[in-house]
Design a protein around this motif. Structure first.
Motif, PDB file in Angstrom:
ATOM      1  N   SER A  22       0.787  -1.421  -0.115  1.00 33.25           N
ATOM      2  CA  SER A  22      -0.159   0.130   0.089  1.00 33.25           C
ATOM      3  C   SER A  22       1.105   1.090  -0.317  1.00 33.25           C
ATOM      4  N   ARG A  23       2.035   1.157   0.624  1.00 34.96           N
ATOM      5  CA  ARG A  23       2.924   2.199   0.836  1.00 34.96           C
ATOM      6  C   ARG A  23       3.129   2.698  -0.414  1.00 34.96           C
ATOM      7  N   PHE A  24       3.820   1.626  -1.522  1.00 37.40           N
ATOM      8  CA  PHE A  24       4.324   1.769  -1.981  1.00 37.40           C
ATOM      9  C   PHE A  24       4.333   2.459  -3.756  1.00 37.40           C
ATOM     10  N   ASN A  25       2.817   1.644  -3.459  1.00 38.68           N
ATOM     11  CA  ASN A  25       2.014   2.038  -4.078  1.00 38.68           C
ATOM     12  C   ASN A  25       1.668   3.265  -4.575  1.00 38.68           C
ATOM     13  N   ALA A  26       1.348   3.480  -3.095  1.00 39.69           N
ATOM     14  CA  ALA A  26       0.682   5.159  -2.806  1.00 39.69           C
ATOM     15  C   ALA A  26       1.734   6.243  -3.404  1.00 39.69           C
ATOM     16  N   ALA A  27       3.318   5.723  -2.732  1.00 38.70           N
ATOM     17  CA  ALA A  27       4.523   6.725  -3.652  1.00 38.70           C
ATOM     18  C   ALA A  27       4.770   7.137  -4.962  1.00 38.70           C
ATOM     19  N   GLU A  28       3.969   6.052  -5.504  1.00 39.80           N
ATOM     20  CA  GLU A  28       4.768   5.190  -7.115  1.00 39.80           C
ATOM     21  C   GLU A  28       5.952   5.177  -7.214  1.00 39.80           C
TER      22      GLU A  28
END
Length: 305
Positions: A22-28
């Motif tokens: 979730s964090r990685f996707n949100a941070a692109e």
């Protein structure tokens, strides 16, 4: 959420994997250092941080983590997002075909197609159709060795060979020295600092292995932070990416034994290379992710005496 909040709420590896994705996707975030998706990158970061097999996630997903392990994972997930450094820089380790190498920001994160080719050709049932007989190779050199990973693999696959490894970066050679010790091949691999073949005057080899910088300037300008975190010198191949490849083709004949050859990774420059050297017989090697990023060329085709 603070680190304390995270470590009190998340208790299993599954919790941290979901949270990291979730964090990685949100941070692109960007990938390409051995992983291609947020899920794969998160799995690598978590498993390698816990010193677990990096390709075996499922058996550990519901394991409850110790407080120190929770804190370590929370901190590394945050570091991956906030610094945009490749996960291998955070764990200090990278892998080629399951073989572990030590890495840090002095070297590019190893991910060469050549490693896959060596494994597939020499661990295949019938051996290689073009590379030399591994028992017959008595001398090999890895040009632009970086972390020393391909030199280490050469020492493992060619048990009778003395291997030279060359890099222009003194910092990279310090990391390579660590990997030689880690894999117990320091007695068979010699490190040299210099520009391509310059420190190897007069030496000839049965096999030249090289994964030189081959990124063109337009691609360098568009690099995301993960790739900018690596040494620029390890990427910069000139205006069209082939400056060093041209030099290797020109200089290799003086350093090859008659029955030898060179395996070279060039990225995406096949069309340019074939147009510029129509007289050379390149054999393009297929890997899981590419059909024309690596070529083999024999000493005879290069005109080696």
């Amino acid at each position: 959420m603070t680190t304390d909040d995270i470590t009190s709420e998340l208790v299993t590896l599954r919790d941290y994997w979901r949270y990291a994705i979730s964090r990685f996707n949100a941070a692109e975030l960007s990938y390409g250092h051995g992983t291609t998706t947020a899920g794969d990158d998160a799995a690598f970061l978590l498993l390698d941080s816990l010193d677990l097999p990096i390709d075996t996630l499922d058996p550990f997903l519901d394991a409850r983590l110790l407080p120190a392990e929770r804190r370590l994972l929370a901190e590394r997930i945050e570091a991956r997002v906030s610094t945009r450094k490749p996960s291998s820089y955070l764990t200090g380790r990278a892998y080629i075909q399951g073989v572990r190498f030590l890495v840090d920001e002095r070297v590019i994160v190893p991910r060469s197609h050549i490693g896959e080719i060596l494994f597939s050709e020499y661990l295949g049932e019938h051996g290689s159709s073009y590379l030399p007989d591994p028992m017959a190779v008595e001398s090999a050199v890895d040009i632009c060795t970086g972390s020393g990973c391909l030199a280490v693999l050469a020492a493992k696959f060619f048990p009778n060979a003395q291997v030279d490894a060359v890099d222009l970066s003194a910092d990279a050679l310090e990391v390579a020295r660590l990997n030689l010790a880690e894999h117990d091949v320091a007695d068979r691999v010699s490190l040299h600092r210099g520009d391509l073949f310059t420190p190897l005057a007069g030496r000839k080899y049965d096999l030249i292995i090289t994964n030189p910088p081959y990124v063109d300037h337009a691609a360098l300008e568009a690099y995301p932070p993960e790739f900018r975190a690596e040494p620029a010198m390890a990427h910069d191949g000139g205006e069209d990416g082939l400056d060093l490849v041209r030099r290797l083709i020109a200089e290799a004949p003086d350093h090859l034994n008659p029955e030898g050859g060179m395996i070279c990774e060039i990225g995406s420059g096949r069309e340019i290379l074939e147009e510029e050297f129509p007289h050379l017989d390149f054999l393009w090697l297929e890997t899981a992710e590419s059909q024309d990023a690596v070529f083999w060329i024999s000493a005879e085709a290069l005109g080696a005496a």
